[in-house]
Design a protein around this motif. Sequence first.
Motif, PDB file in Angstrom:
ATOM      1  N   ARG A 112       0.839  -1.205   0.000  1.00 40.78           N
ATOM      2  CA  ARG A 112       0.000   0.000   0.000  1.00 40.78           C
ATOM      3  C   ARG A 112       0.873   1.253   0.000  1.00 40.78           C
ATOM      4  O   ARG A 112       0.641   2.202  -0.728  1.00 40.78           O
ATOM      5  CB  ARG A 112      -0.920  -0.035   1.239  1.00 40.78           C
ATOM      6  CG  ARG A 112      -2.149   0.828   1.154  1.00 40.78           C
ATOM      7  CD  ARG A 112      -3.007   0.663   2.409  1.00 40.78           C
ATOM      8  NE  ARG A 112      -2.213   0.651   3.650  1.00 40.78           N
ATOM      9  CZ  ARG A 112      -1.712   1.729   4.235  1.00 40.78           C
ATOM     10  NH1 ARG A 112      -1.883   2.915   3.692  1.00 40.78           N
ATOM     11  NH2 ARG A 112      -1.015   1.629   5.368  1.00 40.78           N
ATOM     12  N   LEU A 113       1.928   1.221   0.832  1.00 39.53           N
ATOM     13  CA  LEU A 113       2.837   2.380   0.898  1.00 39.53           C
ATOM     14  C   LEU A 113       3.520   2.602  -0.455  1.00 39.53           C
ATOM     15  O   LEU A 113       3.685   3.734  -0.899  1.00 39.53           O
ATOM     16  CB  LEU A 113       3.919   2.147   1.959  1.00 39.53           C
ATOM     17  CG  LEU A 113       3.492   2.075   3.414  1.00 39.53           C
ATOM     18  CD1 LEU A 113       4.709   1.858   4.312  1.00 39.53           C
ATOM     19  CD2 LEU A 113       2.768   3.355   3.821  1.00 39.53           C
ATOM     20  N   ILE A 114       3.916   1.510  -1.104  1.00 41.58           N
ATOM     21  CA  ILE A 114       4.640   1.638  -2.382  1.00 41.58           C
ATOM     22  C   ILE A 114       3.731   2.236  -3.441  1.00 41.58           C
ATOM     23  O   ILE A 114       4.110   3.183  -4.147  1.00 41.58           O
ATOM     24  CB  ILE A 114       5.131   0.259  -2.873  1.00 41.58           C
ATOM     25  CG1 ILE A 114       6.155  -0.318  -1.910  1.00 41.58           C
ATOM     26  CG2 ILE A 114       5.741   0.358  -4.270  1.00 41.58           C
ATOM     27  CD1 ILE A 114       6.351  -1.811  -2.067  1.00 41.58           C
ATOM     28  N   ARG A 115       2.512   1.715  -3.522  1.00 40.90           N
ATOM     29  CA  ARG A 115       1.622   2.193  -4.586  1.00 40.90           C
ATOM     30  C   ARG A 115       1.297   3.664  -4.396  1.00 40.90           C
ATOM     31  O   ARG A 115       1.323   4.441  -5.350  1.00 40.90           O
ATOM     32  CB  ARG A 115       0.340   1.363  -4.635  1.00 40.90           C
ATOM     33  CG  ARG A 115       0.595  -0.051  -5.114  1.00 40.90           C
ATOM     34  CD  ARG A 115      -0.688  -0.757  -5.534  1.00 40.90           C
ATOM     35  NE  ARG A 115      -0.425  -2.146  -5.844  1.00 40.90           N
ATOM     36  CZ  ARG A 115       0.136  -2.578  -6.969  1.00 40.90           C
ATOM     37  NH1 ARG A 115       0.483  -1.712  -7.894  1.00 40.90           N
ATOM     38  NH2 ARG A 115       0.351  -3.857  -7.178  1.00 40.90           N
ATOM     39  N   SER A 116       1.009   4.076  -3.151  1.00 47.03           N
ATOM     40  CA  SER A 116       0.671   5.496  -2.997  1.00 47.03           C
ATOM     41  C   SER A 116       1.915   6.368  -3.151  1.00 47.03           C
ATOM     42  O   SER A 116       1.830   7.469  -3.689  1.00 47.03           O
ATOM     43  CB  SER A 116      -0.103   5.762  -1.694  1.00 47.03           C
ATOM     44  OG  SER A 116       0.533   5.132  -0.632  1.00 47.03           O
ATOM     45  N   ALA A 117       3.082   5.861  -2.753  1.00 50.49           N
ATOM     46  CA  ALA A 117       4.310   6.661  -2.917  1.00 50.49           C
ATOM     47  C   ALA A 117       4.610   6.866  -4.401  1.00 50.49           C
ATOM     48  O   ALA A 117       4.998   7.971  -4.823  1.00 50.49           O
ATOM     49  CB  ALA A 117       5.483   5.955  -2.235  1.00 50.49           C
TER      50      ALA A 117
END
Length: 460
Positions: A112-117
């Motif tokens: 989730r963090l990677i996709r939003s980053a």
Amino acid sequence: MAALRAWIAGSVPGARLPTSRALVAKYGASPVTVQKALRTLVAQGLIETRPGAGTFVRAVRTARPLDYSWQTAAMRSPHSRLSALSPALRAAPQGAIALHAGYPDRELLPERLIRSALARAARSDAALIRSSVAGLPELQSWFAHELGAATPVGVTPPLPSDVIVLPGSQSGLATIFRALVTAGRPLLMESPTYWGAIQAAAQAGVEVIPIPSGPDGPDPDALARAFQETGSRVFYAQPTYANPTGAQWSDAATTQILDVVRAHGAFLVEDDWAHDFGIDTDPRPVAARDDAGHVVYVRSLTKSVSPSVRIAAVIARGPARERILADRGAESMYVSGVLQAAALDVVTQPGWQTHLRNLRPQLRARRDLLLTSLREHAPDAHIATVPAGGLNLWARLPDATNLDRLVADCEAAGVMIAAGTSWFPAEPTGPFIRLNYSGPNPGAFADGARIIGQAVTSNH
Ligand SMILES: Cc1ncc(COP(=O)(O)O)c(C=O)c1O
């Protein structure tokens, strides 16, 4: 796609495919699916789209055997034979139990963090700028502060300007060896050690001198002798959760090794690849204890953030940093700003710390499951050290084991494992295998261990 491929196989080159609308009706698929299938077939060179005219079957040219032998005459024999593909990089067939690879499964990544980053990075200025050779200042700062936080009182922490951002640490290793050792000169390396470092050394044309390393790290006296005898001034090592053995240097060993390095006016290249993968202990970077420029510290985020957000850094001080920076400039000029911004975004979110905390018990459960499965089903696979962190088990097999046949037998039975041979800079000191417990489907570890156990029995 299968239906269209069959249709194409039965058609002559230049035949026109039915319209997308007709395909939607014929196959009962959505327009999106039909478009996706057509795009894939275009990419495979089976059809071509002519705007306004339609989609057509491409003429297939028959391949004839070509002769490139003049090239080897022109290039002559290579100085060192690099192998293109390590066993750890082989793709696993679908359904295989993949214990050979070096990367964690996606369920262990902060998705989730990677996709939003990445989405934020795409919208930011980072998507349009050229980074400096050393990297985005904020990311340099983050790397410097992370190592700085581990620095004891009395040692000066690194500055952001000591940091050079890398597109993964692999190319950084080649840079460091080129810059600090230079071609033809000796480089000391723990043995066994990361196959990619051995390859990078070969690429840099340096002469590798293996230093045997055990669960506590190398013997400081052996290291001192090697510095003296070879005149080497650089030692590459992984003090924390080494790949492949999982060893972590004890505090006492670290102190002695640093003393030896200092006494010989040498560099320690510390590859902290598994910094985020502590299980029973915490990482203790050796670089945090040095402010005199003896330790060149390499820290990768590739495996803990995402193999696709491939960012790492090297922290070096003094003229060594300038040499490394000059090599990076010549090698790749700069690292994609989007990837740097995305990596920085991930590691500065509060969710990153939560992710790392949750990762620990998951890695522990996987490590212990593979260990108990091996003890039960492959008792001849001897694991000398239970790794306190990292991603791998390093198992020694009975001396007479035919390793190549064992790996092939396991693969034929659906289990991919890595022969330990690639992790030795010189001849292997025994038949070892490396097993990664962070890959997909830990539910299959017991089956994997059973197959390995059978293969061990039938191959020695
Ligand atoms: C010890 C070690 N160093 C460096 C690397 C390369 O890391 P990166 O993906 O950052 O290039 C790996 C990857 O397997 C590794 O195991």
